[in-house]
Design a protein around this motif. Structure first.
Motif, mmCIF file in Angstrom:
data_model
loop_
_atom_site.group_PDB
_atom_site.id
_atom_site.type_symbol
_atom_site.label_atom_id
_atom_site.label_comp_id
_atom_site.label_asym_id
_atom_site.label_seq_id
_atom_site.Cartn_x
_atom_site.Cartn_y
_atom_site.Cartn_z
ATOM 1 N N THR A 92 11.542 32.376 6.421
ATOM 2 C CA THR A 92 10.273 31.664 6.617
ATOM 3 C C THR A 92 9.749 31.091 5.305
ATOM 4 O O THR A 92 9.347 29.925 5.228
ATOM 5 N N VAL A 93 9.771 31.904 4.256
ATOM 6 C CA VAL A 93 9.277 31.456 2.944
ATOM 7 C C VAL A 93 10.181 30.364 2.381
ATOM 8 O O VAL A 93 9.695 29.390 1.781
ATOM 9 N N ILE A 94 11.489 30.497 2.567
ATOM 10 C CA ILE A 94 12.429 29.477 2.088
ATOM 11 C C ILE A 94 12.138 28.124 2.735
ATOM 12 O O ILE A 94 12.059 27.094 2.053
ATOM 13 N N LYS A 114 10.333 20.353 -1.924
ATOM 14 C CA LYS A 114 11.466 19.436 -1.745
ATOM 15 C C LYS A 114 12.526 19.601 -2.839
ATOM 16 O O LYS A 114 13.144 18.639 -3.269
ATOM 17 N N ASN A 115 12.710 20.820 -3.320
ATOM 18 C CA ASN A 115 13.784 21.094 -4.276
ATOM 19 C C ASN A 115 14.264 22.522 -4.083
ATOM 20 O O ASN A 115 13.574 23.342 -3.462
ATOM 21 N N ILE A 116 15.447 22.818 -4.610
ATOM 22 C CA ILE A 116 16.037 24.142 -4.427
ATOM 23 C C ILE A 116 15.868 25.041 -5.648
ATOM 24 O O ILE A 116 16.356 26.174 -5.652
ATOM 25 N N TYR A 117 15.173 24.528 -6.678
ATOM 26 C CA TYR A 117 15.039 25.321 -7.902
ATOM 27 C C TYR A 117 13.640 25.906 -8.079
ATOM 28 O O TYR A 117 13.347 26.476 -9.130
ATOM 29 N N ASN A 118 12.771 25.785 -7.086
ATOM 30 C CA ASN A 118 11.450 26.391 -7.215
ATOM 31 C C ASN A 118 11.564 27.904 -7.054
ATOM 32 O O ASN A 118 12.498 28.407 -6.415
ATOM 33 N N PRO A 119 10.651 28.678 -7.635
ATOM 34 C CA PRO A 119 10.768 30.145 -7.642
ATOM 35 C C PRO A 119 10.855 30.788 -6.263
ATOM 36 O O PRO A 119 11.592 31.758 -6.081
ATOM 37 N N LEU A 120 10.113 30.263 -5.291
ATOM 38 C CA LEU A 120 10.160 30.859 -3.957
ATOM 39 C C LEU A 120 11.538 30.694 -3.328
ATOM 40 O O LEU A 120 12.084 31.629 -2.730
ATOM 41 N N LEU A 129 14.414 30.320 -4.839
ATOM 42 C CA LEU A 129 15.388 31.137 -5.548
ATOM 43 C C LEU A 129 15.208 32.628 -5.269
ATOM 44 O O LEU A 129 16.170 33.343 -4.963
ATOM 45 N N PHE A 130 13.973 33.097 -5.362
ATOM 46 C CA PHE A 130 13.703 34.529 -5.228
ATOM 47 C C PHE A 130 13.950 35.009 -3.798
ATOM 48 O O PHE A 130 14.678 35.975 -3.570
ATOM 49 N N PHE A 131 13.366 34.326 -2.835
ATOM 50 C CA PHE A 131 13.521 34.761 -1.448
ATOM 51 C C PHE A 131 14.922 34.443 -0.922
ATOM 52 O O PHE A 131 15.429 35.158 -0.048
ATOM 53 N N GLY A 132 15.551 33.383 -1.445
ATOM 54 C CA GLY A 132 16.928 33.105 -1.074
ATOM 55 C C GLY A 132 17.858 34.218 -1.526
ATOM 56 O O GLY A 132 18.736 34.677 -0.779
ATOM 57 N N VAL A 155 14.097 31.528 -14.436
ATOM 58 C CA VAL A 155 15.095 31.400 -13.377
ATOM 59 C C VAL A 155 16.186 32.456 -13.546
ATOM 60 O O VAL A 155 16.629 33.083 -12.573
ATOM 61 N N GLN A 156 16.610 32.652 -14.784
ATOM 62 C CA GLN A 156 17.599 33.687 -15.054
ATOM 63 C C GLN A 156 17.092 35.054 -14.586
ATOM 64 O O GLN A 156 17.830 35.825 -13.961
ATOM 65 N N SER A 157 15.829 35.339 -14.862
ATOM 66 C CA SER A 157 15.263 36.632 -14.450
ATOM 67 C C SER A 157 15.187 36.745 -12.926
ATOM 68 O O SER A 157 15.405 37.828 -12.367
ATOM 69 N N ILE A 158 14.899 35.640 -12.247
ATOM 70 C CA ILE A 158 14.838 35.655 -10.783
ATOM 71 C C ILE A 158 16.209 35.963 -10.195
ATOM 72 O O ILE A 158 16.358 36.823 -9.310
ATOM 73 N N LEU A 159 17.233 35.261 -10.672
ATOM 74 C CA LEU A 159 18.573 35.414 -10.108
ATOM 75 C C LEU A 159 19.264 36.696 -10.560
ATOM 76 O O LEU A 159 20.327 37.044 -10.031
#
Length: 429
Positions: free
Chosen positions: A11-13, A21-27, A29-32, A391-395
């Motif tokens: 849902t969040v993704i 409209k991008n795949i690099y936002n924190p939500l 990446l994190f929820f994915g 981003v590194q910390s998220i992934l």
């Protein structure tokens, strides 16, 4: 509970995609990432043990809290009627920007190269004598670690190597310069050779992919003619670099006598049953560290200095105890040993239980939102470098909370040694 978490993540993704409209936002990446982790765990491949239900509850509370923290910042942005695209356009004209101080980068970079390769020399000699990467990593790790226990490596070379990873790719994409890449790759190779670790290869791979996606999204539509040709060249370089990094990680995995798919699955998903075991161990001790564990990377220099003058901290010692405990081997399947990776939520839990998970996740959501908003508002070398670190910390969040790592924490400090304010007369990026 795992089904509810996966539905929340999906849902969040979808919501983040409709907004950003991008795949690099924190939500995204994190929820994915956590959708993959929880779904992978539900498969229980390779005999993976099932985690206690409390672990899934912690994940659920942590994810909701992160979402709340993120939107504390983003909703404030909407309340103030901020138009991100307009702000970014205005900031390119009005705000001071930043560039890389190349002299400082090369001086510190070559010093880093010397320290790291000096440290890696014993490992190189072992490999040349016929010792395998498997033995270097697992049998002789104590011997190789002794050579790495030095001040310059821990407090300078490894932290600055993080900075080099980010800035070499930013310099390549924003300024069309390849002069940092070779030095950075040599440093990266030296880090890998110190003990056969693959994490730094993964860090560079994350950076390469993310900076390419961000650059194409923000600047790609503005390119015409020769700029498009340069962009195609960049794509070729990054494609080759990505292939080399993937092959490098696969090769090291094979040298360690490991199955590639099992290794990937174990590292991504194994954190769930491993955290379950460490949770049970923590409940026996049941002493909180009140933020010291989550931000150990920043606290370590302070407490190390205090220790030198005879002032000991019970909280830091307790935090060290938990960290060392997680390093010890644990079985996450009948034939699978695991250690180290307990997820960011375990660090928050050790700090203050469920309340710590809520506060820690909200704080992390705020940090990620601020870094993302800054990068979108004014895309320059400083904002990009900071966002790449986030981003590194998220992934890496299924492995640990990156702010606990001394090298990662000090990288924020060293970043400002090699970034300077841009002269207003210089051409905007």
């Amino acid at each position: 509970m795992s089904t509810i978490i996966i539905l929340l993540c999906i849902t969040v993704i979808l919501f983040s995609w409709t907004r950003e409209k991008n795949i690099y936002n924190p939500l995204m990446l994190f929820f994915g990432l956590w959708a993959i982790v929880v779904f992978g765990d539900s498969l229980h491949l390779f005999g993976l043990y099932k985690a206690d239900n409390i672990i899934y509850f912690i994940f659920f509370i942590g994810l909701l809290s992160y979402l709340f923290g993120y939107y504390i910042i983003m909703l404030k942005q909407n309340t103030n009627h901020i138009n991100v695209k307009n702000e970014r356009s205005n900031d390119h004209k009005d705000n001071e920007k930043f560039i890389i101080n190349e002299k400082s980068f090369f001086v510190l970079g070559f010093l880093t190269l010397f320290i790291i390769w000096k440290t890696a020399l014993p490992t190189v000699l072992l490999l040349l004598s016929g010792v395998s990467f498997y033995d270097v990593r697992y049998v002789l790790l104590g011997t190789t670690m002794e050579t790495q226990n030095n001040f310059l490596l821990s407090y300078f070379a490894l932290p600055f190597s993080h900075v080099m990873l980010h800035l070499s790719l930013i310099n390549f994409f924003l300024y069309k310069k390849k002069n940092f890449l070779l030095l950075t790759i040599l440093v990266l190779l030296g880090v890998v050779l110190t003990n056969g670790a693959r994490l730094y290869l993964l860090y560079y791979l994350i950076d390469a992919v993310v900076i390419k996606v961000i650059f194409n999204d923000i600047f790609g539509k503005k390119m015409e003619g020769i700029s498009r040709k340069l962009n195609r060249r960049r794509n070729i370089y990054i494609s080759v670099l990505t292939a080399v990094l993937l092959l490098g990680m696969a090769y090291i995995t094979l040298l360690r006598k490991s199955d590639i798919f099992k290794t990937i699955y174990k590292y991504v998903v194994g954190t769930v049953p491993h955290m379950s075991q460490r949770y049970e161990e923590f409940e026996i001790v049941n002493k909180y560290t009140y933020g010291v564990t989550s931000y150990q990377g920043f606290f370590r220099p302070i407490f190390s200095l205090l220790d030198k003058i005879g002032v000991n901290s019970e909280l830091f010692s307790l935090s060290e105890y938990f960290s060392n405990q997680w390093q010890s081997a644990a079985f996450i399947a009948p034939d699978t040993i695991y250690n180290f990776c307990v997820s960011l939520f375990m660090y928050f839990y050790v700090d203050l239980g469920i309340v710590g998970v809520i506060i820690g996740s909200i704080t992390y959501g705020i940090i990620c939102a601020l870094a993302y908003r800054s990068m979108k508002k004014n895309t320059n070398v400083k904002s990009l470098a900071l966002y790449l670190m986030i981003v590194q910390s998220i992934l890496m969040s299924m492995i640990r909370y990156q702010f606990t790592d001394l090298s990662f924490a000090l990288a924020f400090f060293y970043l400002f040694f090699v970034i300077k304010k841009r002269n207003n007369r210089m051409k905007s990026i």
